[in-house]
Design a protein around this motif. Structure first.
Motif, PDB file in Angstrom:
ATOM      1  N   ALA A   1     -19.250  15.946 -11.367  1.00  0.00           N
ATOM      2  CA  ALA A   1     -20.296  15.088 -11.933  1.00  0.00           C
ATOM      3  C   ALA A   1     -20.390  15.203 -13.454  1.00  0.00           C
ATOM      4  CB  ALA A   1     -21.640  15.445 -11.296  1.00  0.00           C
ATOM      5  N   GLN A   2     -19.706  16.183 -14.013  1.00  0.00           N
ATOM      6  CA  GLN A   2     -19.775  16.373 -15.467  1.00  0.00           C
ATOM      7  C   GLN A   2     -19.132  15.202 -16.198  1.00  0.00           C
ATOM      8  OE1 GLN A   2     -22.064  18.740 -16.108  1.00  0.00           O
ATOM      9  NE2 GLN A   2     -20.710  19.436 -17.734  1.00  0.00           N
ATOM     10  N   PRO A   3     -19.716  14.776 -17.316  1.00  0.00           N
ATOM     11  CA  PRO A   3     -19.066  13.728 -18.093  1.00  0.00           C
ATOM     12  C   PRO A   3     -17.698  14.212 -18.573  1.00  0.00           C
ATOM     13  CG  PRO A   3     -20.921  14.688 -19.305  1.00  0.00           C
ATOM     14  CD  PRO A   3     -20.975  15.247 -17.913  1.00  0.00           C
ATOM     15  N   GLY A   4     -16.737  13.316 -18.518  1.00  0.00           N
ATOM     16  CA  GLY A   4     -15.405  13.661 -19.030  1.00  0.00           C
ATOM     17  C   GLY A   4     -14.509  14.332 -18.013  1.00  0.00           C
ATOM     18  N   VAL A   5     -15.048  14.638 -16.831  1.00  0.00           N
ATOM     19  CA  VAL A   5     -14.203  15.287 -15.833  1.00  0.00           C
ATOM     20  C   VAL A   5     -13.419  14.219 -15.074  1.00  0.00           C
ATOM     21  CG1 VAL A   5     -14.184  16.604 -13.683  1.00  0.00           C
ATOM     22  CG2 VAL A   5     -15.596  17.341 -15.612  1.00  0.00           C
ATOM     23  N   ILE A   6     -12.123  14.432 -14.949  1.00  0.00           N
ATOM     24  CA  ILE A   6     -11.254  13.440 -14.321  1.00  0.00           C
ATOM     25  C   ILE A   6     -10.991  13.792 -12.867  1.00  0.00           C
ATOM     26  CG2 ILE A   6      -8.998  12.313 -14.454  1.00  0.00           C
ATOM     27  CD1 ILE A   6      -8.977  13.362 -17.455  1.00  0.00           C
ATOM     28  N   ASP A   7     -10.818  15.069 -12.602  1.00  0.00           N
ATOM     29  CA  ASP A   7     -10.433  15.448 -11.246  1.00  0.00           C
ATOM     30  C   ASP A   7     -10.694  16.935 -11.051  1.00  0.00           C
ATOM     31  OD1 ASP A   7      -9.423  15.211  -8.717  1.00  0.00           O
ATOM     32  OD2 ASP A   7      -7.374  14.714  -9.316  1.00  0.00           O
ATOM     33  N   VAL A   8     -10.966  17.307  -9.819  1.00  0.00           N
ATOM     34  CA  VAL A   8     -11.052  18.719  -9.453  1.00  0.00           C
ATOM     35  C   VAL A   8     -10.253  18.881  -8.171  1.00  0.00           C
ATOM     36  CG1 VAL A   8     -12.560  20.663  -8.916  1.00  0.00           C
ATOM     37  CG2 VAL A   8     -13.378  18.840 -10.430  1.00  0.00           C
ATOM     38  N   VAL A   9      -9.364  19.819  -8.163  1.00  0.00           N
ATOM     39  CA  VAL A   9      -8.410  19.949  -7.068  1.00  0.00           C
ATOM     40  C   VAL A   9      -8.499  21.342  -6.462  1.00  0.00           C
ATOM     41  CG1 VAL A   9      -5.943  20.115  -6.595  1.00  0.00           C
ATOM     42  CG2 VAL A   9      -6.816  18.251  -8.005  1.00  0.00           C
ATOM     43  N   THR A  10      -8.489  21.422  -5.143  1.00  0.00           N
ATOM     44  CA  THR A  10      -8.387  22.713  -4.455  1.00  0.00           C
ATOM     45  C   THR A  10      -7.182  22.666  -3.511  1.00  0.00           C
ATOM     46  OG1 THR A  10      -9.723  22.054  -2.562  1.00  0.00           O
ATOM     47  CG2 THR A  10     -10.913  22.914  -4.479  1.00  0.00           C
ATOM     48  N   ALA A  11      -6.978  23.756  -2.792  1.00  0.00           N
ATOM     49  CA  ALA A  11      -5.809  23.837  -1.895  1.00  0.00           C
ATOM     50  C   ALA A  11      -5.807  22.688  -0.879  1.00  0.00           C
ATOM     51  CB  ALA A  11      -5.777  25.186  -1.181  1.00  0.00           C
ATOM     52  N   GLU A  12      -7.016  22.238  -0.499  1.00  0.00           N
ATOM     53  CA  GLU A  12      -7.109  21.142   0.472  1.00  0.00           C
ATOM     54  C   GLU A  12      -6.409  19.875   0.002  1.00  0.00           C
ATOM     55  OE1 GLU A  12     -11.089  20.196   1.509  1.00  0.00           O
ATOM     56  OE2 GLU A  12     -11.460  22.197   2.344  1.00  0.00           O
ATOM     57  N   ASP A  13      -6.349  19.690  -1.298  1.00  0.00           N
ATOM     58  CA  ASP A  13      -5.750  18.466  -1.840  1.00  0.00           C
ATOM     59  C   ASP A  13      -4.231  18.547  -1.929  1.00  0.00           C
ATOM     60  OD1 ASP A  13      -8.310  17.153  -2.556  1.00  0.00           O
ATOM     61  OD2 ASP A  13      -8.493  18.914  -3.832  1.00  0.00           O
ATOM     62  N   LEU A  14      -3.697  19.755  -1.764  1.00  0.00           N
ATOM     63  CA  LEU A  14      -2.247  19.940  -1.911  1.00  0.00           C
ATOM     64  C   LEU A  14      -1.569  19.837  -0.554  1.00  0.00           C
ATOM     65  CD1 LEU A  14      -2.122  23.139  -4.172  1.00  0.00           C
ATOM     66  CD2 LEU A  14      -1.996  20.762  -4.898  1.00  0.00           C
ATOM     67  N   PRO A  15      -0.263  19.574  -0.565  1.00  0.00           N
ATOM     68  CA  PRO A  15       0.499  19.705   0.678  1.00  0.00           C
ATOM     69  C   PRO A  15       0.272  21.114   1.242  1.00  0.00           C
ATOM     70  CG  PRO A  15       1.888  18.858  -1.106  1.00  0.00           C
ATOM     71  CD  PRO A  15       0.570  19.192  -1.715  1.00  0.00           C
ATOM     72  N   ALA A  16       0.294  21.247   2.560  1.00  0.00           N
ATOM     73  CA  ALA A  16      -0.066  22.519   3.189  1.00  0.00           C
ATOM     74  C   ALA A  16       0.914  23.639   2.838  1.00  0.00           C
ATOM     75  CB  ALA A  16      -0.137  22.335   4.691  1.00  0.00           C
ATOM     76  N   ASP A  17       0.347  24.812   2.646  1.00  0.00           N
ATOM     77  CA  ASP A  17       1.092  26.065   2.516  1.00  0.00           C
ATOM     78  C   ASP A  17       2.277  26.021   1.551  1.00  0.00           C
ATOM     79  OD1 ASP A  17       0.995  28.744   3.186  1.00  0.00           O
ATOM     80  OD2 ASP A  17       2.733  28.543   4.509  1.00  0.00           O
ATOM     81  N   LEU A  18       1.990  25.599   0.337  1.00  0.00           N
ATOM     82  CA  LEU A  18       3.028  25.636  -0.695  1.00  0.00           C
ATOM     83  C   LEU A  18       3.123  27.049  -1.241  1.00  0.00           C
ATOM     84  CD1 LEU A  18       2.430  22.531  -2.950  1.00  0.00           C
ATOM     85  CD2 LEU A  18       4.247  22.901  -1.279  1.00  0.00           C
ATOM     86  N   ARG A  19       4.309  27.630  -1.164  1.00  0.00           N
ATOM     87  CA  ARG A  19       4.493  28.967  -1.725  1.00  0.00           C
ATOM     88  C   ARG A  19       5.682  28.991  -2.680  1.00  0.00           C
ATOM     89  NH1 ARG A  19       1.625  33.118   1.162  1.00  0.00           N
ATOM     90  NH2 ARG A  19       0.377  32.086   2.755  1.00  0.00           N
ATOM     91  N   ILE A  20       5.594  29.893  -3.621  1.00  0.00           N
ATOM     92  CA  ILE A  20       6.641  29.949  -4.649  1.00  0.00           C
ATOM     93  C   ILE A  20       7.758  30.876  -4.183  1.00  0.00           C
ATOM     94  CG2 ILE A  20       7.129  30.601  -7.030  1.00  0.00           C
ATOM     95  CD1 ILE A  20       4.115  29.946  -7.553  1.00  0.00           C
TER      96      ILE A  20
END
Ligand code: FES
Ligand code: FES
Lengths: 165, 770
Positions: free
Chosen positions: B58-77
């Motif tokens: 809700a902050q002005p100027g914020v474009i996006d907030v991302v958590t693990a839920e938004d990523l493809p599942a179980d990405l590991r390096i």
């Protein structure tokens, strides 16, 4: 609404009018507003000295100064040292003495040393070592930096003495 | 033009760096760039029950907030450097933590905003609900999660110990510290709408590997990912590995379809970037009565932090494989247990495994000498491998290569170091100080390094329209001066000066097959590739030049950047620009089917490393009141095979010593009992300043050219650091009259504790150099 201020900064002899939020640091102002990315940020908490610039001739940590505090004042950054394509004596000495490797700390050391030299700093390596211990370098072990500043201090004092005669 | 190899050529990098015109990752800016801030775990171990992002959004100027839920599942390096027989399995680091956090600093969410200040404001509004779990903080405490347990060795260790006249034992620990380059990490990523690809600025070390991993994680073709060369503010092993941010920032650029910038701050850096070094060794050496080593054992606990990152378990492997050092050790067995703890994950730091192992081994040797009443130098001399015994094969593998110590003269290097110490009068210095009742000590360490790891590197060389020589190398510029070194190597193929050479390192489009700069390999491996490519282009220049000059190829020579008929001083000569012109499409000199241009690609392959070696000697003073240690004098003797640029080699060694002194005396990542890091600023993580680092004497030896590469070069990136913990410990123990120290850092507390058991100034050591 954001608190914005109209300020005038003179950087390397050139005047700039800028609208700045009061919390914006001088370092970010130089780097982002003016594109002078030679001033580097190594810690943003006043220890490493990579962000050192001259404010009215005095070395300051640009990460600890707000842009608005520099209103109406003279700022000198690393981009202002060379004369066109010709590096100044201190810059050349840094290269000759291998006083830089990655070069990230270098602008800070150059500005710190410029202030020391402008104040007629002595060419005593012990004293130079103490002065440059204000900043951090992770690459060189400092030896080339101390040698470069010491050499230029000696040369500039010689020149000053000659000019006096 | 005189040969450029071997000369103290001023660095090509310097001008832009001195003028403030260099381009570091954070200097690259694009219009409409979004700024990213990573939200990190505030607890060492816990179960994540909720991440509330509404307030931040809700902050002005914020474009996006991302958590693990938004990523493809179980990405590991994935692991970059695999050790055979080990499997990190579930303990690879996820890109964003979802259910469990395992160290303070672990990424949980990412905020993108119009401005870096706004991103930071909004990140503070991301609400984290985490149920804390007990944190595991010590390796080898009895309650361990051991992710790897393996051994290396050869020979009959049991019998060696059974028959030995003397067995010495030492427990030695090394504290958690790391590379801490002065430039924090920074990534700027531009999005390419036409292809959905990304242009990446700021990932410097192993761009080829990083591109491959990113392509796999993003599920795109490698060709739409372009990593650009930028300046980097020091690498030291930690910069440029594939970290969570190396996925998150490009992924966000694609998601937002706009450029994204992420600049790490120092507090983040100190908890996010690879830590290193934390080990506890239990060593035993079996010796004959005359000090001859019969067998060596080490049992190591390696604290790897919360996850296994790109280095896998290579640091523990290197610790074991390099432990016997430059000595004749007939039987050896090392075991390491790699334990996971709720602290920042670990990776390599310059001289990985060798800084730790050398300190432990050399202190053990000091201890044996003391227990046998022998001179420390004499003990070492007796056990050093001699030139006649090289090449020396140890039945072990390291970094996937056979361990064959190639060539060298270890005793001669020791002599050269000690002769210089004598000339400098350091023994007298110590004696004088002691006569005044001061606690002075002289320390010595010998070490073996490794460098020039293959398996290959590739370089392209081409001549450009004004007759310049352009190199697209697979190395990367981390501040070490590799542009200059490669320019020197290629310049000699054309007889030009380095001013006529341009080197681009680490651009994945210009050099898709590059393997990066690490493990002291670039001069050796990238350098040999550049030399090969330069040689091929020079041959083509001579051939085409001969054609134009209407001479036989064997009658023309290429010198000073000019092709001319040999011996015919007045005959027509062609400079490189003219030959370039003759190689353009449509040129009458090009035969049918012959490719236009003057360029060549060369792949240099090598299956073994080369093993440089050296000695460190130092003088320290201990303040009996405070326990403070001051390093008064320092010397490094180092065998570099062949120095392409001696000034740069010396610079590498001096810089290494500064870091080594930091590691020996000052630097430590400390945690409190709940796993909160205590060193998140430069006020608490103490790096040496000019006041703590002495001038360093260098004895640069070129007595034993490497046999594994055409340059004869041995790498020089790490030897300034390898022996430093050992030498400083040796000097401190000498100053306070103890046979050996039991760990690093030698901070005031531990020195006072060691001093507590001695009275008055140290008794002078039995021998001359202790
Ligand atoms: S960035 Fe300003 S002192 Fe470090
Ligand atoms: S040259 Fe790299 S930090 Fe000083």
């Amino acid at each position: 609404m954001k608190d914005q201020h109209l300020v005038t900064l003179t950087v390397n002899g050139r005047e700039h009018e800028l609208v700045l939020e009061s919390r914006r640091t001088l370092a970010d102002t130089l780097r982002q507003e003016l594109g002078l990315t030679g001033t580097h940020l190594g810690c943003e908490h006043g220890i490493c000295g990579a962000c050192t610039v001259l404010l009215d001739g005095e070395p300051v940590r640009a990460c600890l100064v707000f842009g608005v505090q520099a209103d109406g004042r003279e700022i000198r950054t690393v981009e202002g040292l060379a004369d066109g394509d010709e590096l100044n004596d201190l810059q050349q000495a840094f290269s000759r003495h291998h006083g830089l490797q990655c070069g990230f700390c270098t602008p800070g050391f150059l500005m710190l040393a410029e202030a020391y030299l402008a104040g007629g700093g002595s060419a005593d390596p012990g004293e130079v070592r103490e002065v440059v211990s204000a900043n951090l370098c992770r690459c060189t072990g400092y030896q080339g930096i101390v040698e470069a500043v010491t050499e230029v201090a000696a040369r500039r004092r010689e020149q000053a003495a000659k000019a006096h005669d | 033009m005189t040969e450029q190899i071997g000369r103290r050529v001023p660095r090509k990098e310097d001008r832009r760096l001195l003028a403030g015109h260099a381009r570091f990752g954070a200097d690259v800016q694009f219009p409409r760039m979004a700024h990213v801030r990573v939200v990190r775990s505030p607890v060492a171990h816990g179960t994540v029950s909720r991440i509330a992002t509404e307030a931040a959004r809700a902050q002005p100027g914020v474009i996006d907030v991302v958590t693990a839920e938004d990523l493809p599942a179980d990405l590991r390096i994935p692991v970059r450097l695999h050790v055979e027989g080990t499997d990190p399995g579930e303990r690879l680091q996820p890109v964003l933590a979802s259910h469990t956090v395992r160290y303070v600093g672990e990424p949980l969410a990412v905020v993108a905003a119009e401005d870096a200040y706004l991103a930071e404001d909004a990140a503070e509004l991301v609400e984290l609900e985490i149920d804390e779990l007990p944190a595991r903080l010590d390796a080898g405490s009895g309650d361990d999660e051991v992710v790897a347990d393996f051994g290396l060795g050869y020979g009959d260790v049991e019998s060696a110990f059974a028959g030995a006249a003397h067995v010495a034992r030492l427990e030695f620990s090394v504290q958690r510290h790391s590379g801490v380059p002065l430039e924090p990490r920074a990534l700027t990523v531009d999005y390419v709408p036409a292809t959905g690809g990304v242009e990446i600025f700021g990932a410097t070390k192993v761009p080829g590997f990083n591109r491959r991993v990113l392509a796999q994680l993003l599920d795109v073709d490698e060709s739409v990912i372009h990593l650009h060369a930028v300046d980097a503010g020091g690498g030291f092993g930690v910069r440029g590995e594939f970290y969570p941010e190396d996925f998150l920032v490009p992924w966000l650029a694609r998601r937002l379809r706009r450029p994204v910038s992420w600049v790490e701050d120092r507090a983040e850096h100190l908890v996010a970037v690879n830590h290193s070094r934390q080990q506890r060794h239990r060593l035993e050496v079996a010796a004959a009565g005359d000090g001859t080593i019969l067998g060596l054992r080490d049992d190591v606990w390696h604290d790897n932090g919360a996850y296994v990152r790109t280095h896998g378990v290579i640091v523990p492997e290197l610790t074991l494989s390099m432990l016997p050092g430059p000595y004749r050790v007939p039987a050896y067995s090392g075991r390491v247990r790699v334990a996971l703890t709720n602290k920042t994950p670990c990776g390599t730091y310059r001289a990985p495994g060798r800084f730790e192992g050398t300190a432990a081994r050399e202190q053990l040797l000091d201890l044996v000498a003391a227990e046998l009443g022998m001179d420390r130098v004499e003990l070492r001399r007796r056990n050093l491998l001699t030139p006649g015994e090289l090449p020396h094969t140890r039945a072990m593998h390291t970094l996937g290569t056979e361990l064959v110590l190639d060539s060298g003269d270890y005793p001669r290097l020791l002599d050269r170091a000690l002769d210089t110490v004598d000339e400098l009068g350091w023994r007298e210095l110590v004696a004088r100080g002691r006569a005044q009742g001061r606690l002075l000590g002289l320390g010595l360490s010998l070490f073996l390094e490794k460098s020039g790891l293959g398996p290959h590197d590739t370089a392209d060389v081409e001549i450009t329209s004004t007759g310049r020589v352009r190199v697209h190398s697979g190395g990367t510029s981390l501040g070490q001066g590799i542009e200059t070194v490669l320019a020197q190597i290629v310049a000699d193929e054309f007889g030009v000066s380095v001013d006529r050479v341009d080197v681009v390192n680490g651009d994945t489009t210009l050099q898709p097959f590059g393997t990066g700069s690490w493990a002291s390999r670039s001069t050796v491996v990238a350098g040999s590739a550049v030399r090969g490519a330069g040689r091929a282009v020079a041959l083509r220049v001579r051939e085409l030049g001969a054609e134009v000059l209407e001479a036989a190829p064997e009658d023309v020579e290429l010198a000073d950047g000019v092709v001319r008929v040999r011996g015919a001083a007045t005959a027509r000569a062609l400079d490189l620009a003219e030959v370039w012109l003759a190689a353009q499409p449509g040129s009458p000199w090009l035969r049918d089917g012959e490719p236009a241009g003057l360029s060549a690609r060369h792949r240099f392959a090598v299956d073994r490393m080369t093993y440089p070696y050296g000695a460190h000697v130092c003088v320290v003073e201990v303040d009996p009141g405070s326990g403070g240690v001051t390093v008064l004098r320092y010397l490094v003797a180092y065998e570099v095979g062949r120095a392409v640029n001696p000034a740069l080699v010396e610079g590498q060694l001096r810089g290494g010593v500064a870091q080594g002194v930091g590691g020996a005396l000052l630097e430590e990542f400390r945690y409190d009992e709940s796993g909160q890091p205590q060193c998140t600023t430069f006020m608490d993580y103490l790096m040496p300043t000019a006041s703590e680092v002495p001038a360093v004497e260098i004895v640069l030896c070129e007595d034993a050219p490497a046999t594994t590469n055409p340059l004869g070069a041995r790498g020089a990136g790490e030897g300034g650091l390898t022996g430093a913990g050992a030498a400083v410990a040796s000097a401190v123990s000498d100053a306070i009259g103890r046979p050996a120290m039991t760990g690093l850092p030698l901070d005031p507390g531990s020195v006072l504790a060691a001093l507590g058991t001695v009275t008055g100034p140290a008794a002078a050591s039995a021998d001359g150099i202790p």
